[in-house]
Design a protein around this motif. Structure first.
Motif, PDB file in Angstrom:
ATOM      1  N   GLU A 124      14.160 -41.288  11.686  1.00  0.00           N
ATOM      2  CA  GLU A 124      15.364 -41.330  12.519  1.00  0.00           C
ATOM      3  C   GLU A 124      15.901 -42.755  12.600  1.00  0.00           C
ATOM      4  OE1 GLU A 124      18.309 -39.394  14.166  1.00  0.00           O
ATOM      5  OE2 GLU A 124      16.518 -38.359  13.507  1.00  0.00           O
ATOM      6  N   ALA A 125      15.014 -43.731  12.712  1.00  0.00           N
ATOM      7  CA  ALA A 125      15.436 -45.132  12.740  1.00  0.00           C
ATOM      8  C   ALA A 125      16.095 -45.518  11.414  1.00  0.00           C
ATOM      9  CB  ALA A 125      14.243 -46.043  13.022  1.00  0.00           C
ATOM     10  N   ALA A 126      15.582 -44.977  10.321  1.00  0.00           N
ATOM     11  CA  ALA A 126      16.171 -45.263   9.013  1.00  0.00           C
ATOM     12  C   ALA A 126      17.585 -44.691   8.919  1.00  0.00           C
ATOM     13  CB  ALA A 126      15.298 -44.691   7.904  1.00  0.00           C
ATOM     14  N   GLU A 127      17.819 -43.580   9.593  1.00  0.00           N
ATOM     15  CA  GLU A 127      19.147 -42.964   9.570  1.00  0.00           C
ATOM     16  C   GLU A 127      20.123 -43.668  10.509  1.00  0.00           C
ATOM     17  OE1 GLU A 127      18.595 -38.809  10.298  1.00  0.00           O
ATOM     18  OE2 GLU A 127      17.455 -38.531   8.451  1.00  0.00           O
ATOM     19  N   HIS A 133      17.979 -51.988  14.537  1.00  0.00           N
ATOM     20  CA  HIS A 133      18.189 -53.439  14.571  1.00  0.00           C
ATOM     21  C   HIS A 133      18.417 -53.914  16.007  1.00  0.00           C
ATOM     22  CE1 HIS A 133      19.284 -57.399  13.147  1.00  0.00           C
ATOM     23  NE2 HIS A 133      20.347 -57.340  13.906  1.00  0.00           N
ATOM     24  N   SER A 134      19.141 -53.143  16.787  1.00  0.00           N
ATOM     25  CA  SER A 134      19.391 -53.507  18.186  1.00  0.00           C
ATOM     26  C   SER A 134      18.102 -53.534  18.990  1.00  0.00           C
ATOM     27  CB  SER A 134      20.377 -52.523  18.821  1.00  0.00           C
ATOM     28  OG  SER A 134      21.622 -52.606  18.176  1.00  0.00           O
ATOM     29  N   VAL A 193      10.991 -50.347  16.189  1.00  0.00           N
ATOM     30  CA  VAL A 193      11.315 -49.110  16.893  1.00  0.00           C
ATOM     31  C   VAL A 193      10.063 -48.303  17.171  1.00  0.00           C
ATOM     32  CG1 VAL A 193      12.488 -46.886  16.667  1.00  0.00           C
ATOM     33  CG2 VAL A 193      13.630 -48.966  15.943  1.00  0.00           C
ATOM     34  N   THR A 194       9.120 -48.331  16.252  1.00  0.00           N
ATOM     35  CA  THR A 194       7.963 -47.449  16.354  1.00  0.00           C
ATOM     36  C   THR A 194       6.687 -48.171  16.751  1.00  0.00           C
ATOM     37  OG1 THR A 194       7.591 -47.711  13.985  1.00  0.00           O
ATOM     38  CG2 THR A 194       8.903 -45.820  14.689  1.00  0.00           C
ATOM     39  N   GLU A 200      16.212 -46.849  26.476  1.00  0.00           N
ATOM     40  CA  GLU A 200      17.269 -45.859  26.247  1.00  0.00           C
ATOM     41  C   GLU A 200      17.557 -45.668  24.764  1.00  0.00           C
ATOM     42  OE1 GLU A 200      18.671 -43.761  28.382  1.00  0.00           O
ATOM     43  OE2 GLU A 200      17.380 -44.578  29.946  1.00  0.00           O
ATOM     44  N   LEU A 201      17.554 -46.758  23.993  1.00  0.00           N
ATOM     45  CA  LEU A 201      17.796 -46.634  22.557  1.00  0.00           C
ATOM     46  C   LEU A 201      16.682 -45.844  21.874  1.00  0.00           C
ATOM     47  CD1 LEU A 201      19.188 -50.179  21.729  1.00  0.00           C
ATOM     48  CD2 LEU A 201      20.452 -48.016  21.719  1.00  0.00           C
TER      49      LEU A 201
END
Length: 107
Positions: free
Chosen positions: A39-42, A48-49, A22-23, A84-85
């Motif tokens: 935020e990704a952890a939450e 995962h997507s 993600v990052t 978008e994600l």
């Protein structure tokens, strides 16, 4: 007894890889990078997507055929979905910051 430990370590590694995906495009390890990782952890399913989309894009690019003319459109659709994600995670993080600031002012 060792199996749960192995499963827990495997899950932690997988989640860490998803959060990293993600990052990956964020430079450095500044506050923005840390917040996006939080935020990704939450939202681990979104993280995962994003990782799954990254892998699909790589598979499509490396494939020896063009999937009946659909490869380029599929790559673009995956890249758009990934964008978008990531934007959704950034907006969610921004809303959390705004909410925290608002709560702090009210106290």
């Amino acid at each position: 007894m060792r199996l749960p430990l192995v499963l827990a370590l495997a899950a932690a590694f997988t989640c860490n890889q998803a959060f990293a995906a993600v990052t990956d495009d964020k430079p450095g390890v500044g506050e923005e990078h840390k917040e996006l990782k939080k935020e990704a952890a939450e939202h681990p399913r979104i993280a995962h997507s994003i990782k799954a989309l990254d892998e699909a894009i790589e598979d499509l690019k490396k494939a020896p055929h063009d999937f009946g003319g659909h490869r380029e459109a599929a790559i673009k659709a995956c890249e758009d979905a990934r964008k978008e994600l990531r934007a959704a995670l950034e907006v969610s993080e921004a809303k959390d910051d705004k909410k925290q600031n608002h709560e702090h002012v009210e106290k």
